[in-house]
Design a protein around this motif. Sequence first.
Motif, mmCIF file in Angstrom:
data_model
loop_
_atom_site.group_PDB
_atom_site.id
_atom_site.type_symbol
_atom_site.label_atom_id
_atom_site.label_comp_id
_atom_site.label_asym_id
_atom_site.label_seq_id
_atom_site.Cartn_x
_atom_site.Cartn_y
_atom_site.Cartn_z
ATOM 1 N N VAL A 195 11.800 -27.093 27.912
ATOM 2 C CA VAL A 195 10.480 -27.101 27.296
ATOM 3 C C VAL A 195 9.644 -25.978 27.895
ATOM 4 O O VAL A 195 9.545 -25.853 29.112
ATOM 5 C CB VAL A 195 9.770 -28.449 27.521
ATOM 6 C CG1 VAL A 195 8.345 -28.400 26.976
ATOM 7 C CG2 VAL A 195 10.563 -29.572 26.873
ATOM 8 N N GLN A 196 9.044 -25.185 27.037
ATOM 9 C CA GLN A 196 8.154 -24.116 27.500
ATOM 10 C C GLN A 196 6.795 -24.268 26.842
ATOM 11 O O GLN A 196 6.698 -24.598 25.664
ATOM 12 C CB GLN A 196 8.738 -22.748 27.156
ATOM 13 C CG GLN A 196 9.967 -22.385 27.983
ATOM 14 C CD GLN A 196 10.413 -20.961 27.766
ATOM 15 O OE1 GLN A 196 10.329 -20.448 26.658
ATOM 16 N NE2 GLN A 196 10.868 -20.326 28.812
ATOM 17 N N LEU A 197 5.770 -24.039 27.632
ATOM 18 C CA LEU A 197 4.397 -24.125 27.154
ATOM 19 C C LEU A 197 3.717 -22.793 27.422
ATOM 20 O O LEU A 197 3.755 -22.295 28.560
ATOM 21 C CB LEU A 197 3.634 -25.233 27.890
ATOM 22 C CG LEU A 197 4.296 -26.618 27.949
ATOM 23 C CD1 LEU A 197 3.481 -27.562 28.822
ATOM 24 C CD2 LEU A 197 4.448 -27.185 26.560
ATOM 25 N N VAL A 198 3.091 -22.218 26.402
ATOM 26 C CA VAL A 198 2.437 -20.929 26.553
ATOM 27 C C VAL A 198 1.015 -21.035 26.018
ATOM 28 O O VAL A 198 0.804 -21.252 24.825
ATOM 29 C CB VAL A 198 3.196 -19.812 25.812
ATOM 30 C CG1 VAL A 198 2.477 -18.485 25.996
ATOM 31 C CG2 VAL A 198 4.635 -19.724 26.310
ATOM 32 N N GLU A 199 0.050 -20.869 26.927
ATOM 33 C CA GLU A 199 -1.358 -20.934 26.548
ATOM 34 C C GLU A 199 -1.865 -19.581 26.080
ATOM 35 O O GLU A 199 -1.372 -18.540 26.500
ATOM 36 C CB GLU A 199 -2.235 -21.407 27.714
ATOM 37 C CG GLU A 199 -1.872 -22.754 28.300
ATOM 38 C CD GLU A 199 -1.024 -22.636 29.529
ATOM 39 O OE1 GLU A 199 -1.044 -23.552 30.376
ATOM 40 O OE2 GLU A 199 -0.329 -21.608 29.670
ATOM 41 N N SER A 200 -2.909 -19.625 25.257
ATOM 42 C CA SER A 200 -3.612 -18.423 24.839
ATOM 43 C C SER A 200 -5.039 -18.811 24.469
ATOM 44 O O SER A 200 -5.354 -19.998 24.326
ATOM 45 C CB SER A 200 -2.917 -17.761 23.654
ATOM 46 O OG SER A 200 -2.909 -18.635 22.536
ATOM 47 N N GLY A 201 -5.892 -17.793 24.305
ATOM 48 C CA GLY A 201 -7.246 -18.039 23.834
ATOM 49 C C GLY A 201 -8.325 -18.010 24.887
ATOM 50 O O GLY A 201 -9.507 -18.133 24.567
ATOM 51 N N GLY A 202 -7.934 -17.848 26.151
ATOM 52 C CA GLY A 202 -8.949 -17.770 27.187
ATOM 53 C C GLY A 202 -9.732 -16.475 27.097
ATOM 54 O O GLY A 202 -9.386 -15.575 26.333
ATOM 55 N N CYS A 225 -1.941 -23.886 22.834
ATOM 56 C CA CYS A 225 -0.742 -24.049 23.662
ATOM 57 C C CYS A 225 0.446 -24.193 22.732
ATOM 58 O O CYS A 225 0.603 -25.219 22.058
ATOM 59 C CB CYS A 225 -0.883 -25.267 24.560
ATOM 60 S SG CYS A 225 0.614 -25.691 25.483
ATOM 61 N N LYS A 226 1.257 -23.150 22.698
ATOM 62 C CA LYS A 226 2.448 -23.161 21.858
ATOM 63 C C LYS A 226 3.592 -23.782 22.651
ATOM 64 O O LYS A 226 3.877 -23.372 23.774
ATOM 65 C CB LYS A 226 2.817 -21.735 21.469
ATOM 66 C CG LYS A 226 4.053 -21.609 20.617
ATOM 67 C CD LYS A 226 3.771 -21.976 19.183
ATOM 68 C CE LYS A 226 4.979 -21.636 18.313
ATOM 69 N NZ LYS A 226 4.765 -22.052 16.907
ATOM 70 N N THR A 227 4.234 -24.777 22.060
ATOM 71 C CA THR A 227 5.327 -25.450 22.748
ATOM 72 C C THR A 227 6.657 -25.097 22.092
ATOM 73 O O THR A 227 6.734 -24.904 20.875
ATOM 74 C CB THR A 227 5.140 -26.970 22.724
ATOM 75 O OG1 THR A 227 5.192 -27.426 21.363
ATOM 76 C CG2 THR A 227 3.807 -27.373 23.312
ATOM 77 N N SER A 228 7.678 -25.006 22.888
ATOM 78 C CA SER A 228 9.023 -24.779 22.377
ATOM 79 C C SER A 228 9.954 -25.799 23.017
ATOM 80 O O SER A 228 9.702 -26.288 24.108
ATOM 81 C CB SER A 228 9.490 -23.365 22.684
ATOM 82 O OG SER A 228 9.531 -23.152 24.074
#
Length: 122
Positions: free
Chosen positions: A1-8, A21-24
């Motif tokens: 499982v990978q979590l990648v945040e964006s938007g800060g 937070c895009k999850t894979s």
Amino acid sequence: VQLVESGGGSVQTGGSLTLACKTSGDTLPTMAWFRQTPGKGREGVAALDYSGVPKYAESVEGRFTISQDNAKNTLYLRMNSLKNDDTGVYFCAADRAVRHPLWLLDERSYDYWGQGTQVTVS
């Protein structure tokens, strides 16, 4: 499982930001946003339980909204009326277990974490 945040980013007091937070990997039943502020530990901000019911920290209740788009495998945090105290690094977190509401904002409930995204309010 990978979590990648964006938007800060940087925003003026009273402004708004939306974090994503895009999850894979697997779809996990429990997801949350945490933040780490200068001089403090990691604080639970908002979470969704397995049925999609949200839970918020008192400090953000009424200002932040957590939501999820399952089709896009993305968790969101809409932050309105931002205050200087909201400054910090925001982390997305997820776990395979179904958690009792009392544990949703406890960092010990989560096994998977993103790398964090900086939010600065001034």
